[in-house]
Scaffold this motif. Sequence first.
Motif, short mmCIF file in Angstrom:
data_model
loop_
_atom_site.label_atom_id
_atom_site.label_comp_id
_atom_site.label_asym_id
_atom_site.label_seq_id
_atom_site.Cartn_x
_atom_site.Cartn_y
_atom_site.Cartn_z
N ARG A 118 0.83 -1.21 0.00
CA ARG A 118 0.00 0.00 0.00
C ARG A 118 0.87 1.26 0.00
NH1 ARG A 118 -4.82 1.94 4.21
NH2 ARG A 118 -4.81 4.09 3.43
N GLU A 122 0.97 4.05 -2.98
CA GLU A 122 0.65 5.46 -2.68
C GLU A 122 1.80 6.40 -3.06
OE1 GLU A 122 -2.76 4.89 0.76
OE2 GLU A 122 -0.68 5.13 1.43
N LEU A 160 -7.26 -3.44 -1.09
CA LEU A 160 -6.13 -2.53 -1.29
C LEU A 160 -6.56 -1.35 -2.16
CD1 LEU A 160 -3.07 -2.49 -0.63
CD2 LEU A 160 -2.72 -3.95 -2.63
N ILE A 164 -6.70 2.64 -0.96
CA ILE A 164 -5.94 3.70 -1.63
C ILE A 164 -6.90 4.73 -2.24
CG2 ILE A 164 -4.29 4.20 -3.47
CD1 ILE A 164 -3.06 1.42 -2.91
#
Lengths: 270, 270
Positions: A118, A122, A160, A164
């Motif tokens: 993650r 990002e 996920l 996000i």
Amino acid sequence: MELTRLSLNSASVPTATLPDLVRLAEANSLHWVAPWRDIVQAFGIGASARLLRSSGLQISGLCRGGMFTSESGVVRESAIADNLRAIDEAQELGTELLAIVCGPVVGKDVLGSLSMVRDGLERIIDHADSAGVRLGIEPLHPMLAADRSVVTSLAAANALRLAIDHPAIGIIVDTYNVWFDAQFEQEVATIGDGLVGFQLADWVLPLGDPTKSRGMLGDGHIDLGGMVRTMDAAHYTGPIEVEILSAYWAAQPVELVANTIVTRFSSLDI
Amino acid sequence: MELTRLSLNSASVPTATLPDLVRLAEANSLHWVAPWRDIVQAFGIGASARLLRSSGLQISGLCRGGMFTSESGVVRESAIADNLRAIDEAQELGTELLAIVCGPVVGKDVLGSLSMVRDGLERIIDHADSAGVRLGIEPLHPMLAADRSVVTSLAAANALRLAIDHPAIGIIVDTYNVWFDAQFEQEVATIGDGLVGFQLADWVLPLGDPTKSRGMLGDGHIDLGGMVRTMDAAHYTGPIEVEILSAYWAAQPVELVANTIVTRFSSLDI
């Protein structure tokens, strides 16, 4: 099945150069190809972009970014830098999709490794968005959890994606990785317009090297036609890559492999 | 980790006869063993029952029943008959648990194959209940979906358990099969008192034959201590089998394998 949706993934013909891939696609009247970065880099990014543009072929996606997990912070930073380069390459090639193989479980820590993925996504998502490239999280088969991807189900990939929460992130469905999932229809319906890629390969026995054991469409145990129908029902209308990572097929002439893929794809029961 | 909970599964020492298994358990001061049917049948059911009773060892479970799926109705009926015999054997041996490996996906139909498993379990559940034997559904690793089990996750196993809704049915957790599941803690908590068995093995690379590639405790990528703690938190207090199906360990002297299991089990980080 309409051939207009078929995309030839270079992993199905691993001895082919980028010009070979273009030639095979043209010889079979395909509209799409999906190169891996190795053959693009070997031919040169600029030269690859020019060849693909002049061919008129569309590029369903570039394989692959990701590999965000490591117990070493230095290695994780190096992965970020490589992913930023992969996004640039995708943009230069003119494809809207970068396939993401997330990276394995490290430190015996599934949840911690997911956090690294993650964090990595990002870190690169804004660059992808600026480049007009979507990041397609591809859940891999759970047998690859220790060496390729901690993300091993559509449910985990979608969790996920939702965490996000950015329009430049989506999910790639590969039949080989998720065919056994009893919740497949529900997961695909839930992901809906988050579906950004679709890949076909069959599951054949006996299993050999798990990264080189895929079967030709129709030779194995997967209801490929049913999975295509499920993707259709979820309004996925994009290209369908055929990605057969197989020691057996890698040893056959690339023309035979491409012809076989075309024949089998055309006769899928959908 | 207290050795009093350790059960030696005969698949960890596949060259051992039933008397060998008993001797290995006694030599290591174990309280439990878990024989597969092959060694029980080879030594004779009655003789096995007498030997186990006189040894004072407890039997954590009998491996295995199941294999309910087939496109042939005749084969499905034959599986039912074999499961009824397995239940009788479990009762005669004096164990309360029969491990169930459900059977593979057949006819490229995951949901249809799951229905066959449910039908099969419903056909034998009353006989199991009368015999004082619980049926433990063991979800297998998804890489075995085409040759061993259509039930490939704790969630799927528990859905099956809840659908059948009978106190004689439960779930066996094997670390090797589910270690990668990001929802492991939640699934185990949800199953709760439906947990009837627990097995340990580690995941080592490279993967060879998927049914003979397991690793010794501590040699691989699985947080075994963490998974034991999760089972503890869900109030599973029963025996813990060590079941290492491994071509490598099968070729070692059984005394060495048993000693190694005991040492590694004792030093698990819990």
